[in-house]
Design a protein around this motif. Structure first.
Motif, PDB file in Angstrom:
ATOM      1  N   ILE A  54     -15.729  -1.840  35.467  1.00 49.25           N
ATOM      2  CA  ILE A  54     -14.699  -0.812  35.739  1.00 49.25           C
ATOM      3  C   ILE A  54     -15.191   0.145  36.819  1.00 49.25           C
ATOM      4  O   ILE A  54     -14.403   0.581  37.664  1.00 49.25           O
ATOM      5  N   THR A  55     -16.467   0.462  36.821  1.00 50.65           N
ATOM      6  CA  THR A  55     -17.016   1.326  37.873  1.00 50.65           C
ATOM      7  C   THR A  55     -16.830   0.680  39.241  1.00 50.65           C
ATOM      8  O   THR A  55     -16.372   1.329  40.184  1.00 50.65           O
ATOM      9  N   GLY A 134     -14.942  10.009  38.324  1.00 51.41           N
ATOM     10  CA  GLY A 134     -16.010  10.419  39.230  1.00 51.41           C
ATOM     11  C   GLY A 134     -16.346   9.388  40.283  1.00 51.41           C
ATOM     12  O   GLY A 134     -16.635   9.729  41.424  1.00 51.41           O
ATOM     13  N   VAL A 135     -16.263   8.113  39.922  1.00 50.81           N
ATOM     14  CA  VAL A 135     -16.603   7.072  40.902  1.00 50.81           C
ATOM     15  C   VAL A 135     -15.443   6.747  41.825  1.00 50.81           C
ATOM     16  O   VAL A 135     -15.652   6.331  42.964  1.00 50.81           O
ATOM     17  N   GLY A 139     -15.714   6.578  45.916  1.00 54.22           N
ATOM     18  CA  GLY A 139     -15.181   5.519  46.761  1.00 54.22           C
ATOM     19  C   GLY A 139     -14.192   6.062  47.783  1.00 54.22           C
ATOM     20  O   GLY A 139     -14.162   5.611  48.925  1.00 54.22           O
ATOM     21  N   TYR A 140     -13.402   7.030  47.367  1.00 56.46           N
ATOM     22  CA  TYR A 140     -12.404   7.625  48.255  1.00 56.46           C
ATOM     23  C   TYR A 140     -13.069   8.405  49.386  1.00 56.46           C
ATOM     24  O   TYR A 140     -12.728   8.250  50.550  1.00 56.46           O
ATOM     25  N   THR A 145     -17.231  15.296  44.832  1.00 59.49           N
ATOM     26  CA  THR A 145     -17.930  15.058  43.569  1.00 59.49           C
ATOM     27  C   THR A 145     -17.132  15.669  42.428  1.00 59.49           C
ATOM     28  O   THR A 145     -16.357  16.604  42.627  1.00 59.49           O
ATOM     29  N   LEU A 146     -17.334  15.138  41.250  1.00 55.52           N
ATOM     30  CA  LEU A 146     -16.652  15.621  40.048  1.00 55.52           C
ATOM     31  C   LEU A 146     -17.670  16.145  39.050  1.00 55.52           C
ATOM     32  O   LEU A 146     -18.672  15.479  38.771  1.00 55.52           O
ATOM     33  N   GLU A 147     -17.363  17.304  38.510  1.00 52.16           N
ATOM     34  CA  GLU A 147     -18.091  17.828  37.352  1.00 52.16           C
ATOM     35  C   GLU A 147     -17.069  17.954  36.229  1.00 52.16           C
ATOM     36  O   GLU A 147     -16.003  18.534  36.411  1.00 52.16           O
TER      37      GLU A 147
END
Length: 174
Positions: A54-55, A134-135, A139-140, A145-147
């Motif tokens: 899935i990642t 987050g991934v 890729g985008y 980044t996501l927290e």
């Protein structure tokens, strides 16, 4: 109303169904495969395989969306994609900050979580959905980044999304 038309026309252009419906179909296909992996390899290995697959798919999807973004990617163009995930009332969100450098919101209701629980897949819902967040943004545009410290999927009252854009970081196309 115009916003809804934009979402509908984008989906119609791609010939795509909504993401919530897509995730439900995917989960129906993945569930029996996951069960066989779990039976033969054990829970830990089965979840690891699912997480890796899935990642990879989420990163590829992010890259695909980026390739279709006219003029290049930014946090603003990323914010515009949010409509795709909230389509069909899939998420009820409260945006708390939306700038060129930060995009914060809380998910108050998550129909993705509800759907996986209804399908008796709540134990892997974080792999089927939450871990993509987050991934996908990596890729985008790797400058995003996501927290996130909690999710509805794992029992919290809400999900707390905090996306940040590092303009000094190197974009994917360089």
């Amino acid at each position: 109303m115009e916003k809804d038309k934009a979402v509908d026309s984008r989906a119609a252009m791609d010939g795509e169904i909504g993401i919530l419906a897509r995730r439900k179909i995917e989960a129906g296909i993945i569930a029996p495969i996951y069960e066989v992996m779990r039976e033969r390899l054990g829970e830990e290995v089965a979840q690891s395989i699912l997480d890796t697959a899935i990642t990879r798919a989420a990163i590829a999807a992010g890259k695909s969306f980026a390739a279709k973004t006219p003029g290049g990617t930014t946090l603003r163009t990323f914010q515009e994609l949010q409509d795709l995930w909230t389509q069909d009332d899939a998420l009820v969100i409260e945006v708390t900050k939306a700038t060129d450098e930060e995009f914060h919101y809380n998910v108050k209701r998550c129909r993705y979580a509800e759907t996986y629980k209804e399908m008796d897949l709540g134990h892997i819902g974080h792999l089927l959905s939450c871990n993509r967040d987050g991934v996908f943004c990596t890729g985008y545009d790797p400058r995003i980044t996501l927290e996130r410290t909690q999710t509805v999927m794992e029992g919290a009252s809400h999900c707390d999304f905090k996306y940040r854009f590092d303009a000094k970081a190197k974009p994917a196309s360089e």
